[in-house]
Design a protein around this motif. Structure first.
Motif, PDB file in Angstrom:
ATOM      1  N   UNK A   1      -8.528   6.677  -5.993  1.00  0.00           N
ATOM      2  CA  UNK A   1      -9.136   5.723  -5.066  1.00  0.00           C
ATOM      3  C   UNK A   1      -8.372   4.405  -5.025  1.00  0.00           C
ATOM      4  N   UNK A   2      -7.882   3.953  -6.188  1.00  0.00           N
ATOM      5  CA  UNK A   2      -7.265   2.635  -6.270  1.00  0.00           C
ATOM      6  C   UNK A   2      -5.738   2.644  -6.397  1.00  0.00           C
ATOM      7  N   UNK A   3      -5.155   3.797  -6.735  1.00  0.00           N
ATOM      8  CA  UNK A   3      -3.719   3.800  -7.058  1.00  0.00           C
ATOM      9  C   UNK A   3      -2.857   4.662  -6.147  1.00  0.00           C
ATOM     10  N   UNK A   4      -3.473   5.408  -5.230  1.00  0.00           N
ATOM     11  CA  UNK A   4      -2.673   6.290  -4.373  1.00  0.00           C
ATOM     12  C   UNK A   4      -2.744   5.834  -2.916  1.00  0.00           C
ATOM     13  N   UNK A   5      -1.728   6.148  -2.110  1.00  0.00           N
ATOM     14  CA  UNK A   5      -1.746   5.764  -0.694  1.00  0.00           C
ATOM     15  C   UNK A   5      -2.935   6.368   0.068  1.00  0.00           C
ATOM     16  N   UNK A   6      -3.244   7.646  -0.197  1.00  0.00           N
ATOM     17  CA  UNK A   6      -4.372   8.267   0.504  1.00  0.00           C
ATOM     18  C   UNK A   6      -5.690   7.628   0.081  1.00  0.00           C
ATOM     19  N   UNK A   7      -5.818   7.292  -1.202  1.00  0.00           N
ATOM     20  CA  UNK A   7      -7.018   6.611  -1.682  1.00  0.00           C
ATOM     21  C   UNK A   7      -7.159   5.234  -1.065  1.00  0.00           C
ATOM     22  N   UNK A   8      -6.034   4.557  -0.883  1.00  0.00           N
ATOM     23  CA  UNK A   8      -6.042   3.229  -0.244  1.00  0.00           C
ATOM     24  C   UNK A   8      -6.591   3.328   1.173  1.00  0.00           C
ATOM     25  N   UNK A   9      -6.104   4.319   1.925  1.00  0.00           N
ATOM     26  CA  UNK A   9      -6.573   4.485   3.303  1.00  0.00           C
ATOM     27  C   UNK A   9      -8.063   4.793   3.349  1.00  0.00           C
ATOM     28  N   UNK A  10      -8.530   5.675   2.446  1.00  0.00           N
ATOM     29  CA  UNK A  10      -9.950   6.018   2.416  1.00  0.00           C
ATOM     30  C   UNK A  10     -10.786   4.806   2.015  1.00  0.00           C
ATOM     31  N   UNK A  11     -10.305   4.024   1.063  1.00  0.00           N
ATOM     32  CA  UNK A  11     -11.035   2.852   0.578  1.00  0.00           C
ATOM     33  C   UNK A  11     -11.221   1.840   1.707  1.00  0.00           C
ATOM     34  N   UNK A  12     -10.174   1.608   2.479  1.00  0.00           N
ATOM     35  CA  UNK A  12     -10.284   0.634   3.566  1.00  0.00           C
ATOM     36  C   UNK A  12     -11.070   1.198   4.745  1.00  0.00           C
TER      37      UNK A  12
END
Length: 394
Positions: free
Chosen positions: A65-76
Protein backbone atom coordinates in the motif's frame (compact mmCIF):
# COMPACT_ATOMS: atom_id res chain seq x y z
CA UNK A 1 28.05 -70.50 68.70
CA UNK A 2 25.15 -68.17 68.39
CA UNK A 3 22.83 -69.22 65.61
CA UNK A 4 22.29 -66.71 62.76
CA UNK A 5 18.80 -65.32 62.21
CA UNK A 6 16.87 -66.95 59.39
CA UNK A 7 17.39 -65.29 55.98
CA UNK A 8 14.57 -63.45 54.27
CA UNK A 9 14.51 -65.48 51.11
CA UNK A 10 12.02 -63.18 49.32
CA UNK A 11 14.04 -60.07 50.03
CA UNK A 12 17.34 -61.52 48.92
CA UNK A 13 16.13 -63.39 45.86
CA UNK A 14 17.32 -61.62 42.70
CA UNK A 15 14.53 -60.08 40.59
CA UNK A 16 16.29 -60.72 37.26
CA UNK A 17 14.98 -57.43 35.79
CA UNK A 18 11.40 -57.65 37.09
CA UNK A 19 9.99 -54.56 38.85
CA UNK A 20 9.77 -54.56 42.59
CA UNK A 21 6.41 -54.61 44.22
CA UNK A 22 5.13 -51.12 45.18
CA UNK A 23 2.51 -50.05 47.67
CA UNK A 24 -0.90 -49.20 46.05
CA UNK A 25 -0.61 -45.47 46.92
CA UNK A 26 2.79 -45.21 45.24
CA UNK A 27 1.47 -47.01 42.18
CA UNK A 28 -1.41 -44.51 41.80
CA UNK A 29 1.00 -41.60 42.11
CA UNK A 30 3.28 -42.98 39.44
CA UNK A 31 0.38 -43.53 37.06
CA UNK A 32 -0.81 -39.97 37.64
CA UNK A 33 2.64 -38.55 36.88
CA UNK A 34 2.78 -40.44 33.62
CA UNK A 35 -0.57 -38.97 32.34
CA UNK A 36 -0.20 -36.49 29.40
CA UNK A 37 -0.88 -32.84 30.05
CA UNK A 38 -4.35 -31.74 28.82
CA UNK A 39 -4.36 -30.17 25.33
CA UNK A 40 -5.26 -26.51 24.84
CA UNK A 41 -8.76 -25.93 23.44
CA UNK A 42 -8.86 -25.88 19.63
CA UNK A 43 -10.26 -22.31 19.80
CA UNK A 44 -6.96 -20.93 21.07
CA UNK A 45 -4.99 -22.80 18.44
CA UNK A 46 -7.20 -21.34 15.71
CA UNK A 47 -7.04 -17.90 17.29
CA UNK A 48 -3.24 -17.94 17.24
CA UNK A 49 -3.23 -19.14 13.66
CA UNK A 50 -5.64 -16.45 12.51
CA UNK A 51 -3.81 -13.74 14.45
CA UNK A 52 -0.41 -14.65 13.02
CA UNK A 53 -1.85 -14.94 9.50
CA UNK A 54 -3.61 -11.58 9.83
CA UNK A 55 -0.46 -9.94 11.17
CA UNK A 56 1.62 -11.23 8.26
CA UNK A 57 -1.06 -10.17 5.78
CA UNK A 58 -1.23 -6.72 7.37
CA UNK A 59 2.53 -6.28 7.08
CA UNK A 60 2.52 -7.39 3.45
CA UNK A 61 -0.50 -5.17 2.63
CA UNK A 62 1.10 -2.12 4.30
CA UNK A 63 4.28 -2.73 2.32
CA UNK A 64 2.32 -2.89 -0.93
CA UNK A 65 0.00 0.00 0.00
CA UNK A 66 2.77 2.44 0.92
CA UNK A 67 5.88 1.25 -0.94
CA UNK A 68 4.81 0.09 -4.41
CA UNK A 69 3.68 2.09 -7.47
CA UNK A 70 0.40 0.14 -7.75
CA UNK A 71 -0.27 0.65 -4.03
CA UNK A 72 0.40 4.37 -4.45
CA UNK A 73 -2.20 4.60 -7.22
CA UNK A 74 -4.77 2.67 -5.18
CA UNK A 75 -4.07 4.78 -2.07
CA UNK A 76 -4.65 8.04 -3.93
CA UNK A 77 -7.72 6.63 -5.67
CA UNK A 78 -9.17 5.86 -2.24
CA UNK A 79 -8.22 9.30 -0.95
CA UNK A 80 -9.83 10.96 -3.98
CA UNK A 81 -13.02 9.00 -3.35
CA UNK A 82 -13.12 10.28 0.23
CA UNK A 83 -12.48 13.86 -0.93
CA UNK A 84 -15.79 13.80 -2.82
CA UNK A 85 -17.75 12.79 0.31
CA UNK A 86 -18.69 14.45 3.59
CA UNK A 87 -15.76 12.59 5.16
CA UNK A 88 -13.09 14.48 3.24
CA UNK A 89 -10.89 14.84 6.33
CA UNK A 90 -10.53 11.06 6.57
CA UNK A 91 -8.30 11.18 3.51
CA UNK A 92 -5.50 12.61 5.65
CA UNK A 93 -5.16 9.24 7.40
CA UNK A 94 -4.34 7.69 4.03
CA UNK A 95 -2.11 10.28 2.37
CA UNK A 96 -1.41 12.77 5.16
CA UNK A 97 -2.89 16.19 5.89
CA UNK A 98 -0.37 18.09 3.77
CA UNK A 99 -0.91 15.78 0.80
CA UNK A 100 -4.69 16.18 1.21
CA UNK A 101 -4.48 19.97 0.95
CA UNK A 102 -2.16 19.70 -2.03
CA UNK A 103 -4.45 17.16 -3.71
CA UNK A 104 -7.53 19.38 -3.39
CA UNK A 105 -5.60 22.40 -4.69
CA UNK A 106 -4.23 20.31 -7.55
CA UNK A 107 -7.69 19.24 -8.66
CA UNK A 108 -9.02 22.80 -8.43
CA UNK A 109 -6.19 24.02 -10.66
CA UNK A 110 -6.61 21.10 -13.06
CA UNK A 111 -10.35 21.68 -13.39
CA UNK A 112 -9.77 25.35 -14.18
CA UNK A 113 -7.31 24.43 -16.91
CA UNK A 114 -9.73 21.89 -18.37
CA UNK A 115 -12.25 24.69 -18.90
CA UNK A 116 -9.96 27.04 -20.80
CA UNK A 117 -9.95 25.61 -24.33
CA UNK A 118 -12.65 27.18 -26.46
CA UNK A 119 -15.23 24.74 -27.76
CA UNK A 120 -15.64 24.71 -31.54
CA UNK A 121 -18.20 21.95 -32.00
CA UNK A 122 -21.30 22.48 -34.12
CA UNK A 123 -24.60 20.61 -34.24
CA UNK A 124 -26.44 19.55 -37.37
CA UNK A 125 -30.02 20.52 -38.18
CA UNK A 126 -32.40 23.10 -36.77
CA UNK A 127 -34.17 20.65 -34.46
CA UNK A 128 -31.97 17.52 -34.13
CA UNK A 129 -33.78 14.23 -33.69
CA UNK A 130 -30.87 12.00 -32.88
CA UNK A 131 -30.85 10.09 -36.17
CA UNK A 132 -34.29 8.64 -36.85
CA UNK A 133 -34.26 4.95 -37.76
CA UNK A 134 -37.50 3.34 -39.01
CA UNK A 135 -36.39 -0.01 -37.56
CA UNK A 136 -35.61 1.47 -34.16
CA UNK A 137 -38.36 0.65 -31.61
CA UNK A 138 -37.56 3.96 -29.90
CA UNK A 139 -37.97 5.90 -33.14
CA UNK A 140 -39.94 9.08 -32.58
CA UNK A 141 -39.42 9.14 -28.82
CA UNK A 142 -38.04 12.34 -27.39
CA UNK A 143 -36.23 10.51 -24.59
CA UNK A 144 -34.60 7.09 -24.34
CA UNK A 145 -33.17 5.52 -21.17
CA UNK A 146 -30.54 2.78 -21.33
CA UNK A 147 -28.69 0.94 -18.58
CA UNK A 148 -24.90 1.11 -18.51
CA UNK A 149 -22.42 -1.06 -16.67
CA UNK A 150 -18.70 -0.98 -16.00
CA UNK A 151 -16.08 -2.23 -13.60
CA UNK A 152 -17.84 -2.04 -10.23
CA UNK A 153 -20.59 0.34 -11.27
CA UNK A 154 -24.11 0.47 -12.71
CA UNK A 155 -25.98 3.44 -14.08
CA UNK A 156 -28.28 4.93 -16.70
CA UNK A 157 -27.92 6.96 -19.88
CA UNK A 158 -30.74 9.34 -20.74
CA UNK A 159 -30.75 10.55 -24.36
CA UNK A 160 -32.81 13.66 -25.16
CA UNK A 161 -33.06 13.86 -28.94
CA UNK A 162 -34.04 17.53 -29.12
CA UNK A 163 -31.91 19.80 -26.87
CA UNK A 164 -34.40 22.64 -27.19
CA UNK A 165 -36.85 20.60 -25.11
CA UNK A 166 -34.72 21.04 -21.99
CA UNK A 167 -35.35 23.72 -19.36
CA UNK A 168 -33.55 24.53 -16.15
CA UNK A 169 -36.15 24.44 -13.37
CA UNK A 170 -35.46 25.88 -9.91
CA UNK A 171 -36.90 25.26 -6.47
CA UNK A 172 -40.28 26.85 -5.73
CA UNK A 173 -39.87 27.42 -2.01
CA UNK A 174 -37.80 30.12 -0.33
CA UNK A 175 -35.27 28.80 2.16
CA UNK A 176 -35.27 25.23 0.89
CA UNK A 177 -34.38 23.29 -2.24
CA UNK A 178 -36.78 20.93 -3.96
CA UNK A 179 -36.58 17.26 -4.86
CA UNK A 180 -36.38 16.49 -8.57
CA UNK A 181 -39.39 14.17 -8.22
CA UNK A 182 -41.39 17.17 -6.99
CA UNK A 183 -40.13 19.38 -9.83
CA UNK A 184 -41.15 16.79 -12.43
CA UNK A 185 -44.62 16.28 -10.98
CA UNK A 186 -45.52 19.95 -10.53
CA UNK A 187 -44.29 21.03 -13.97
CA UNK A 188 -45.48 18.04 -16.00
CA UNK A 189 -42.00 17.18 -17.25
CA UNK A 190 -41.33 13.85 -18.94
CA UNK A 191 -37.89 13.42 -17.33
CA UNK A 192 -35.59 15.18 -14.91
CA UNK A 193 -32.04 15.03 -13.55
CA UNK A 194 -30.15 16.99 -10.91
CA UNK A 195 -28.14 19.94 -12.17
CA UNK A 196 -25.88 22.46 -10.39
CA UNK A 197 -24.11 22.45 -7.06
CA UNK A 198 -25.04 24.34 -3.92
CA UNK A 199 -23.59 25.48 -0.63
CA UNK A 200 -23.69 22.43 1.63
CA UNK A 201 -22.23 23.08 5.10
CA UNK A 202 -21.33 19.78 6.80
CA UNK A 203 -23.24 18.04 3.98
CA UNK A 204 -26.48 19.08 5.68
CA UNK A 205 -27.36 22.05 3.49
CA UNK A 206 -30.95 23.00 2.77
CA UNK A 207 -30.34 23.02 -1.00
CA UNK A 208 -31.39 26.63 -1.47
CA UNK A 209 -28.10 28.48 -2.06
CA UNK A 210 -26.58 27.66 -5.48
CA UNK A 211 -22.92 28.07 -6.32
CA UNK A 212 -21.93 30.41 -9.14
CA UNK A 213 -24.57 31.20 -11.74
CA UNK A 214 -28.12 30.02 -12.40
CA UNK A 215 -29.59 30.97 -15.78
CA UNK A 216 -33.03 29.94 -17.03
CA UNK A 217 -34.70 30.95 -20.31
CA UNK A 218 -31.85 33.35 -21.01
CA UNK A 219 -32.25 35.26 -17.74
CA UNK A 220 -29.87 35.35 -14.77
CA UNK A 221 -31.74 33.99 -11.78
CA UNK A 222 -28.82 33.87 -9.38
CA UNK A 223 -25.38 35.51 -9.44
CA UNK A 224 -23.06 34.23 -6.76
CA UNK A 225 -19.77 35.08 -8.46
CA UNK A 226 -18.88 37.59 -5.78
CA UNK A 227 -16.75 39.74 -8.04
CA UNK A 228 -15.23 36.93 -10.11
CA UNK A 229 -14.97 37.73 -13.78
CA UNK A 230 -15.64 34.21 -15.05
CA UNK A 231 -16.90 30.84 -13.89
CA UNK A 232 -17.21 27.26 -15.08
CA UNK A 233 -20.70 26.60 -16.44
CA UNK A 234 -22.68 23.76 -17.99
CA UNK A 235 -25.67 24.64 -20.13
CA UNK A 236 -27.42 25.02 -23.48
CA UNK A 237 -27.79 28.03 -25.77
CA UNK A 238 -30.96 29.13 -27.54
CA UNK A 239 -30.06 27.10 -30.64
CA UNK A 240 -29.70 23.88 -28.62
CA UNK A 241 -25.92 23.81 -28.57
CA UNK A 242 -24.37 22.68 -25.30
CA UNK A 243 -21.92 25.08 -23.66
CA UNK A 244 -19.40 24.01 -21.05
CA UNK A 245 -16.22 25.63 -19.82
CA UNK A 246 -15.03 28.87 -18.33
CA UNK A 247 -17.02 31.96 -19.36
CA UNK A 248 -17.84 35.45 -18.17
CA UNK A 249 -21.45 36.57 -17.89
CA UNK A 250 -21.04 38.86 -20.88
CA UNK A 251 -19.60 36.05 -22.98
CA UNK A 252 -22.56 33.84 -22.10
CA UNK A 253 -25.04 36.55 -23.02
CA UNK A 254 -23.24 37.15 -26.33
CA UNK A 255 -23.38 33.41 -27.06
CA UNK A 256 -27.14 33.38 -26.51
CA UNK A 257 -27.15 31.21 -23.40
CA UNK A 258 -30.55 29.81 -22.47
CA UNK A 259 -30.12 27.39 -19.54
CA UNK A 260 -27.02 27.07 -17.35
CA UNK A 261 -25.60 26.24 -13.94
CA UNK A 262 -22.12 26.40 -12.50
CA UNK A 263 -20.14 23.19 -12.17
CA UNK A 264 -16.93 21.53 -13.33
CA UNK A 265 -14.87 20.00 -14.75
CA UNK A 266 -15.50 19.83 -18.46
CA UNK A 267 -14.21 16.39 -19.47
CA UNK A 268 -14.71 16.35 -23.26
CA UNK A 269 -14.12 19.26 -25.65
CA UNK A 270 -13.96 19.30 -29.44
CA UNK A 271 -14.45 15.55 -29.50
CA UNK A 272 -11.48 14.63 -27.28
CA UNK A 273 -11.32 13.43 -23.70
CA UNK A 274 -9.38 15.60 -21.26
CA UNK A 275 -8.78 12.98 -18.55
CA UNK A 276 -5.88 10.67 -19.43
CA UNK A 277 -6.56 7.70 -17.13
CA UNK A 278 -8.56 6.44 -14.14
CA UNK A 279 -5.89 7.62 -11.70
CA UNK A 280 -6.74 11.21 -12.71
CA UNK A 281 -10.48 10.61 -12.53
CA UNK A 282 -11.13 12.20 -9.10
CA UNK A 283 -11.85 8.96 -7.27
CA UNK A 284 -14.83 6.63 -7.37
CA UNK A 285 -18.25 8.18 -6.65
CA UNK A 286 -21.83 8.53 -7.89
CA UNK A 287 -21.81 10.75 -10.98
CA UNK A 288 -24.09 12.96 -13.05
CA UNK A 289 -22.54 14.07 -16.33
CA UNK A 290 -24.01 15.95 -19.29
CA UNK A 291 -22.82 15.65 -22.90
CA UNK A 292 -23.90 16.34 -26.47
CA UNK A 293 -23.53 14.40 -29.70
CA UNK A 294 -22.75 16.02 -33.03
CA UNK A 295 -26.36 15.52 -34.12
CA UNK A 296 -27.45 17.68 -31.17
CA UNK A 297 -28.86 15.00 -28.89
CA UNK A 298 -28.14 15.65 -25.22
CA UNK A 299 -26.77 12.78 -23.10
CA UNK A 300 -27.27 12.65 -19.34
CA UNK A 301 -25.20 9.94 -17.66
CA UNK A 302 -26.11 8.95 -14.11
CA UNK A 303 -23.83 6.47 -12.28
CA UNK A 304 -24.92 5.08 -8.91
CA UNK A 305 -22.36 4.55 -6.16
CA UNK A 306 -21.41 3.92 -2.53
CA UNK A 307 -23.53 0.76 -2.50
CA UNK A 308 -21.36 -2.40 -2.27
CA UNK A 309 -22.88 -5.34 -4.06
CA UNK A 310 -24.77 -3.08 -6.46
CA UNK A 311 -22.61 -0.16 -7.57
CA UNK A 312 -19.51 1.36 -5.98
CA UNK A 313 -19.31 4.32 -8.32
CA UNK A 314 -17.24 5.54 -11.25
CA UNK A 315 -14.36 7.88 -11.91
CA UNK A 316 -14.74 10.85 -14.22
CA UNK A 317 -12.51 8.94 -16.63
CA UNK A 318 -15.06 6.11 -16.69
CA UNK A 319 -17.84 8.61 -17.38
CA UNK A 320 -15.77 10.28 -20.09
CA UNK A 321 -15.14 6.99 -21.88
CA UNK A 322 -18.83 5.99 -21.79
CA UNK A 323 -19.85 9.31 -23.32
CA UNK A 324 -17.12 9.16 -25.97
CA UNK A 325 -18.34 5.68 -26.92
CA UNK A 326 -21.83 7.14 -27.30
CA UNK A 327 -20.67 9.89 -29.63
CA UNK A 328 -20.28 12.87 -27.28
CA UNK A 329 -18.22 15.75 -28.67
CA UNK A 330 -18.53 17.82 -25.48
CA UNK A 331 -19.29 16.81 -21.89
CA UNK A 332 -19.04 18.21 -18.39
CA UNK A 333 -19.53 17.09 -14.83
CA UNK A 334 -22.65 18.10 -12.90
CA UNK A 335 -23.33 17.80 -9.18
CA UNK A 336 -22.99 14.11 -8.29
CA UNK A 337 -22.57 12.14 -5.09
CA UNK A 338 -25.77 11.79 -3.10
CA UNK A 339 -27.45 14.35 -5.41
CA UNK A 340 -27.35 12.04 -8.46
CA UNK A 341 -30.91 11.22 -9.50
CA UNK A 342 -32.90 10.36 -12.64
CA UNK A 343 -36.68 10.76 -12.55
CA UNK A 344 -39.19 9.54 -15.18
CA UNK A 345 -42.43 11.19 -16.30
CA UNK A 346 -44.47 9.44 -13.59
CA UNK A 347 -42.25 11.07 -11.00
CA UNK A 348 -40.53 7.77 -10.15
CA UNK A 349 -36.83 7.58 -9.35
CA UNK A 350 -35.14 5.35 -11.93
CA UNK A 351 -31.73 4.98 -10.31
CA UNK A 352 -30.69 4.32 -6.70
CA UNK A 353 -29.50 7.54 -4.97
CA UNK A 354 -26.78 6.93 -2.41
CA UNK A 355 -28.06 9.24 0.32
CA UNK A 356 -29.22 7.35 3.41
CA UNK A 357 -31.77 10.13 3.99
CA UNK A 358 -33.31 9.60 0.56
CA UNK A 359 -33.58 12.01 -2.35
CA UNK A 360 -31.93 15.35 -1.64
CA UNK A 361 -33.38 18.84 -1.77
CA UNK A 362 -31.68 20.72 -4.63
CA UNK A 363 -31.77 24.24 -6.06
CA UNK A 364 -31.85 23.27 -9.76
CA UNK A 365 -32.70 20.47 -12.17
CA UNK A 366 -32.53 19.92 -15.92
CA UNK A 367 -36.05 18.84 -16.98
CA UNK A 368 -37.38 17.68 -20.35
CA UNK A 369 -40.73 18.90 -21.73
CA UNK A 370 -42.84 18.19 -24.78
CA UNK A 371 -43.75 21.89 -24.84
CA UNK A 372 -41.02 23.80 -22.94
CA UNK A 373 -42.34 27.22 -24.01
CA UNK A 374 -45.44 26.67 -21.88
CA UNK A 375 -43.39 26.13 -18.73
CA UNK A 376 -43.23 28.97 -16.25
CA UNK A 377 -40.13 29.06 -14.01
CA UNK A 378 -40.46 31.82 -11.37
CA UNK A 379 -37.21 33.24 -9.99
CA UNK A 380 -37.27 32.27 -6.32
CA UNK A 381 -34.11 34.31 -5.62
CA UNK A 382 -35.41 37.58 -7.01
CA UNK A 383 -34.48 40.47 -4.70
CA UNK A 384 -32.29 38.27 -2.49
CA UNK A 385 -28.58 38.81 -1.86
CA UNK A 386 -26.43 35.65 -1.86
CA UNK A 387 -24.56 36.78 1.26
CA UNK A 388 -27.83 36.90 3.20
CA UNK A 389 -28.90 33.36 2.39
CA UNK A 390 -28.30 30.83 5.19
CA UNK A 391 -27.41 27.56 3.47
CA UNK A 392 -27.72 25.47 6.63
CA UNK A 393 -31.00 26.73 8.10
CA UNK A 394 -34.04 24.57 7.52
Amino acid sequence: MTPLPPRNIAASTPTHGKPSAMPPRAQRKAVTNRKAKPRKPIFWVLFKLVFITGLLFGILFAGWFYLTPSGYQYRYMLADSLITTQHREWAKYIIGEKALRERVAQYAEQFEEMGEERDQHTITGDAPNGGVDAEDPDDGKLTVVEEVDGEGFHGYLLTVRDPKKIRLVVTNRKGRGERITSMVKRTGAIAGVNAGGFADPNWKGNGFKPIGLVISQGKIYYDGLGGKKSVQIVGIDKQGKMLAGKYSIQELMDLGISEAVSFSPRIIVNGKGLIKNRAQGWGVAPRTVMGQREDGAILFLMIDGRQPGYSIGATLYDAQQILLENGAVIAANLDGGSSTVLVDEQGNIVNRPSSSAGERYLPTGFLVFEDPDSVQVPNIWAGMKPAEIDAGKW
